[in-house]
Design a protein around this motif. Structure first.
Motif, PDB file in Angstrom:
ATOM      1  N   GLU A  52       0.797  -1.231   0.000  1.00  0.00           N
ATOM      2  CA  GLU A  52       0.000   0.000   0.000  1.00  0.00           C
ATOM      3  C   GLU A  52       0.832   1.284   0.000  1.00  0.00           C
ATOM      4  N   TRP A  53       2.108   1.211   0.167  1.00  0.00           N
ATOM      5  CA  TRP A  53       2.989   2.379   0.122  1.00  0.00           C
ATOM      6  C   TRP A  53       3.514   2.634  -1.299  1.00  0.00           C
ATOM      7  N   LEU A  54       3.108   1.776  -2.249  1.00  0.00           N
ATOM      8  CA  LEU A  54       3.529   1.909  -3.647  1.00  0.00           C
ATOM      9  C   LEU A  54       2.373   2.362  -4.528  1.00  0.00           C
ATOM     10  N   TYR A  55       2.739   2.977  -5.650  1.00  0.00           N
ATOM     11  CA  TYR A  55       1.761   3.396  -6.658  1.00  0.00           C
ATOM     12  C   TYR A  55       2.086   2.716  -7.981  1.00  0.00           C
ATOM     13  N   SER A  56       1.064   2.390  -8.716  1.00  0.00           N
ATOM     14  CA  SER A  56       1.220   1.822 -10.046  1.00  0.00           C
ATOM     15  C   SER A  56       0.639   2.800 -11.064  1.00  0.00           C
ATOM     16  N   SER A  57       1.340   2.948 -12.189  1.00  0.00           N
ATOM     17  CA  SER A  57       0.871   3.804 -13.282  1.00  0.00           C
ATOM     18  C   SER A  57       1.046   3.047 -14.589  1.00  0.00           C
ATOM     19  N   SER A  58       0.198   3.371 -15.552  1.00  0.00           N
ATOM     20  CA  SER A  58       0.198   2.639 -16.823  1.00  0.00           C
ATOM     21  C   SER A  58       1.057   3.319 -17.887  1.00  0.00           C
ATOM     22  N   ILE A  59       1.759   2.487 -18.629  1.00  0.00           N
ATOM     23  CA  ILE A  59       2.441   2.944 -19.839  1.00  0.00           C
ATOM     24  C   ILE A  59       1.496   2.725 -21.015  1.00  0.00           C
ATOM     25  N   ASN A  60       0.915   1.532 -21.027  1.00  0.00           N
ATOM     26  CA  ASN A  60      -0.141   1.184 -21.986  1.00  0.00           C
ATOM     27  C   ASN A  60      -1.014   0.120 -21.312  1.00  0.00           C
ATOM     28  N   ASP A  61      -1.809  -0.586 -22.075  1.00  0.00           N
ATOM     29  CA  ASP A  61      -2.689  -1.586 -21.458  1.00  0.00           C
ATOM     30  C   ASP A  61      -1.940  -2.770 -20.859  1.00  0.00           C
ATOM     31  N   GLU A  62      -0.730  -2.999 -21.322  1.00  0.00           N
ATOM     32  CA  GLU A  62       0.024  -4.164 -20.870  1.00  0.00           C
ATOM     33  C   GLU A  62       1.121  -3.816 -19.857  1.00  0.00           C
ATOM     34  N   TYR A  63       1.819  -2.711 -20.077  1.00  0.00           N
ATOM     35  CA  TYR A  63       2.980  -2.358 -19.258  1.00  0.00           C
ATOM     36  C   TYR A  63       2.646  -1.273 -18.249  1.00  0.00           C
ATOM     37  N   ARG A  64       3.294  -1.379 -17.075  1.00  0.00           N
ATOM     38  CA  ARG A  64       3.111  -0.377 -16.043  1.00  0.00           C
ATOM     39  C   ARG A  64       4.419  -0.205 -15.272  1.00  0.00           C
ATOM     40  N   PHE A  65       4.462   0.867 -14.522  1.00  0.00           N
ATOM     41  CA  PHE A  65       5.622   1.101 -13.665  1.00  0.00           C
ATOM     42  C   PHE A  65       5.139   1.384 -12.250  1.00  0.00           C
ATOM     43  N   VAL A  66       5.986   1.022 -11.291  1.00  0.00           N
ATOM     44  CA  VAL A  66       5.656   1.156  -9.879  1.00  0.00           C
ATOM     45  C   VAL A  66       6.592   2.187  -9.267  1.00  0.00           C
ATOM     46  N   THR A  67       5.989   3.075  -8.454  1.00  0.00           N
ATOM     47  CA  THR A  67       6.768   4.155  -7.856  1.00  0.00           C
ATOM     48  C   THR A  67       6.444   4.315  -6.373  1.00  0.00           C
ATOM     49  N   ILE A  68       7.335   5.027  -5.719  1.00  0.00           N
ATOM     50  CA  ILE A  68       7.071   5.576  -4.398  1.00  0.00           C
ATOM     51  C   ILE A  68       7.009   7.083  -4.626  1.00  0.00           C
ATOM     52  N   ILE A  69       5.923   7.690  -4.203  1.00  0.00           N
ATOM     53  CA  ILE A  69       5.752   9.132  -4.376  1.00  0.00           C
ATOM     54  C   ILE A  69       5.781   9.778  -2.997  1.00  0.00           C
ATOM     55  N   ASP A  70       6.804  10.558  -2.763  1.00  0.00           N
ATOM     56  CA  ASP A  70       6.937  11.268  -1.496  1.00  0.00           C
ATOM     57  C   ASP A  70       6.656  12.742  -1.747  1.00  0.00           C
ATOM     58  N   MET A  71       5.438  13.159  -1.440  1.00  0.00           N
ATOM     59  CA  MET A  71       5.004  14.527  -1.701  1.00  0.00           C
ATOM     60  C   MET A  71       5.770  15.538  -0.840  1.00  0.00           C
ATOM     61  N   GLU A  72       6.101  15.173   0.376  1.00  0.00           N
ATOM     62  CA  GLU A  72       6.808  16.106   1.270  1.00  0.00           C
ATOM     63  C   GLU A  72       8.219  16.406   0.770  1.00  0.00           C
ATOM     64  N   LYS A  73       8.906  15.390   0.309  1.00  0.00           N
ATOM     65  CA  LYS A  73      10.280  15.572  -0.188  1.00  0.00           C
ATOM     66  C   LYS A  73      10.330  15.920  -1.673  1.00  0.00           C
ATOM     67  N   HIS A  74       9.190  15.882  -2.328  1.00  0.00           N
ATOM     68  CA  HIS A  74       9.122  16.075  -3.793  1.00  0.00           C
ATOM     69  C   HIS A  74      10.050  15.070  -4.486  1.00  0.00           C
ATOM     70  N   GLU A  75       9.877  13.818  -4.095  1.00  0.00           N
ATOM     71  CA  GLU A  75      10.766  12.762  -4.555  1.00  0.00           C
ATOM     72  C   GLU A  75       9.945  11.602  -5.120  1.00  0.00           C
ATOM     73  N   ILE A  76      10.369  11.113  -6.265  1.00  0.00           N
ATOM     74  CA  ILE A  76       9.738   9.941  -6.869  1.00  0.00           C
ATOM     75  C   ILE A  76      10.805   8.880  -7.059  1.00  0.00           C
ATOM     76  N   THR A  77      10.510   7.695  -6.538  1.00  0.00           N
ATOM     77  CA  THR A  77      11.400   6.552  -6.727  1.00  0.00           C
ATOM     78  C   THR A  77      10.735   5.590  -7.690  1.00  0.00           C
ATOM     79  N   PHE A  78      11.409   5.322  -8.798  1.00  0.00           N
ATOM     80  CA  PHE A  78      10.933   4.325  -9.754  1.00  0.00           C
ATOM     81  C   PHE A  78      11.428   2.971  -9.258  1.00  0.00           C
TER      82      PHE A  78
END
Length: 88
Positions: A52-78
């Motif tokens: 639940e601490w991870l986010y998933s986003s779509s590239i297309n219908d088949e591929y996606r990437f998972v990130t950690i989004i830290d709004m306070e630090k303005h940091e995204i970890t792929f």
């Protein structure tokens, strides 16, 4: 908003073996993602259960990437990038 970007080793290894067409599509999608990680076209959503601490986003219908989004630090970890099997 300017984001600090971190790429995990897993993400980097998986990205290198993606089909070239998916790498190119990801480059386009990530520009949109960095402007607004929650843009509706990306279908960004929080994962559930133990992830639940991870986010998933779509590239297309088949591929996606998972990130950690830290709004306070303005940091995204792929964290990972792959097909929907990424969750298995």
């Amino acid at each position: 908003m300017n984001w600090s970007i971190i790429k995990t080793n897993r993400f980097q290894k998986r990205y290198k073996v993606l089909p070239t067409s998916i790498q190119e599509k990801f480059k386009q999608v990530v520009l949109k993602f960095l402007q607004d990680p929650f843009n509706q076209s990306l279908r960004t959503h929080k994962l559930k259960w133990k992830l639940e601490w991870l986010y998933s986003s779509s590239i297309n219908d088949e591929y996606r990437f998972v990130t950690i989004i830290d709004m306070e630090k303005h940091e995204i970890t792929f964290v990972n990038i792959w097909t929907h099997e990424i969750y298995k």
